[in-house]
Design a protein around this motif. Structure first.
Motif, mmCIF file in Angstrom:
data_model
loop_
_atom_site.group_PDB
_atom_site.id
_atom_site.type_symbol
_atom_site.label_atom_id
_atom_site.label_comp_id
_atom_site.label_asym_id
_atom_site.label_seq_id
_atom_site.Cartn_x
_atom_site.Cartn_y
_atom_site.Cartn_z
ATOM 1 N N GLY A 1 0.792 -1.222 0.000
ATOM 2 C CA GLY A 1 0.000 0.000 0.000
ATOM 3 C C GLY A 1 0.827 1.276 0.000
ATOM 4 N N ARG A 2 2.110 1.154 0.332
ATOM 5 C CA ARG A 2 2.987 2.323 0.388
ATOM 6 C C ARG A 2 3.623 2.576 -0.975
ATOM 7 N NH1 ARG A 2 2.239 5.673 4.205
ATOM 8 N NH2 ARG A 2 4.432 6.254 4.263
ATOM 9 N N PRO A 3 4.141 3.793 -1.186
ATOM 10 C CA PRO A 3 4.790 4.112 -2.455
ATOM 11 C C PRO A 3 6.304 3.918 -2.400
ATOM 12 C CG PRO A 3 4.419 6.116 -1.238
ATOM 13 C CD PRO A 3 3.879 4.990 -0.386
ATOM 14 N N ARG B 1 0.666 2.312 -4.259
ATOM 15 C CA ARG B 1 -0.197 1.180 -3.861
ATOM 16 C C ARG B 1 0.497 -0.150 -4.166
ATOM 17 N NH1 ARG B 1 -3.536 4.247 -6.878
ATOM 18 N NH2 ARG B 1 -4.155 2.559 -8.274
ATOM 19 N N LEU B 2 1.684 -0.276 -3.676
ATOM 20 C CA LEU B 2 2.462 -1.474 -3.948
ATOM 21 C C LEU B 2 1.819 -2.715 -3.332
ATOM 22 C CD1 LEU B 2 6.021 0.004 -3.604
ATOM 23 C CD2 LEU B 2 5.192 -1.288 -5.568
ATOM 24 N N LYS B 3 2.008 -3.834 -4.021
ATOM 25 C CA LYS B 3 1.459 -5.114 -3.591
ATOM 26 C C LYS B 3 2.604 -6.106 -3.384
ATOM 27 C CE LYS B 3 -2.539 -4.372 -6.626
ATOM 28 N NZ LYS B 3 -3.320 -4.935 -7.762
ATOM 29 N N PRO B 4 2.393 -7.125 -2.575
ATOM 30 C CA PRO B 4 3.451 -8.133 -2.397
ATOM 31 C C PRO B 4 3.898 -8.752 -3.721
ATOM 32 C CG PRO B 4 1.810 -8.366 -0.684
ATOM 33 C CD PRO B 4 1.275 -7.343 -1.650
ATOM 34 N N GLU B 5 2.982 -8.859 -4.679
ATOM 35 C CA GLU B 5 3.347 -9.456 -5.972
ATOM 36 C C GLU B 5 4.218 -8.531 -6.817
ATOM 37 O OE1 GLU B 5 0.282 -9.224 -4.637
ATOM 38 O OE2 GLU B 5 -1.244 -8.787 -6.181
ATOM 39 N N ASP B 6 4.438 -7.315 -6.369
ATOM 40 C CA ASP B 6 5.379 -6.420 -7.044
ATOM 41 C C ASP B 6 6.829 -6.699 -6.624
ATOM 42 O OD1 ASP B 6 2.973 -3.802 -6.616
ATOM 43 O OD2 ASP B 6 3.437 -4.881 -8.481
ATOM 44 N N THR B 7 6.993 -7.575 -5.657
ATOM 45 C CA THR B 7 8.330 -7.913 -5.193
ATOM 46 C C THR B 7 9.151 -8.517 -6.322
ATOM 47 O OG1 THR B 7 7.628 -8.250 -2.910
ATOM 48 C CG2 THR B 7 9.651 -9.359 -3.600
#
Length: 121
Positions: free
Chosen positions: A15-17, A84-90
């Motif tokens: 959720g953070r940028p 709005r980062l998501k864990p799948e953006d890792t």
């Protein structure tokens, strides 16, 4: 030769940028496209976003509406604002620059060393 230096990766909560930067230096002649790719463990490298010298942009479906790519031609720098980062953006995020090399006038892709982005849930 063109060198790319990336910065801005790290660990962030969902959720953070986060903002990535990539500065090109060296024997610069003509930078065409600039972009960001990412590679998650066990997966192929994929395009996240790209921007042409004229400012046209292209985004992966997963990035649309959340990520914004921009470039500062005076600084030879490309940015990726990720919201709005998501864990799948890792993934490891790689900067890519399409460049016309001085002397040969040949198009060549250059890659940064990669910067880790980890999104915790």
């Amino acid at each position: 030769q063109v060198q790319l230096v990336e910065s801005g990766g790290g660990l962030v909560q969902a959720g953070r940028p986060l903002r990535l930067s990539c500065a090109a230096s060296g024997s610069l002649f003509s930078i065409n496209s600039m972009g960001w790719y990412r590679q998650a463990p066990g997966k192929q490298r994929e395009l996240v976003a790209a921007i042409t010298s004229g400012g046209s942009t292209n985004y992966a479906d997963s990035a649309k509406g959340r990520f914004t790519i921009s470039r500062d031609n005076a600084k030879n720098t490309v940015y990726l604002q990720m919201n709005r980062l998501k864990p799948e953006d890792t993934a490891v995020y790689y900067c890519n620059v399409g460049h016309i090399d001085r002397g040969t006038f040949r198009y060549r892709d250059y890659w940064g060393q990669g910067t880790q982005v980890t999104v915790s849930s």
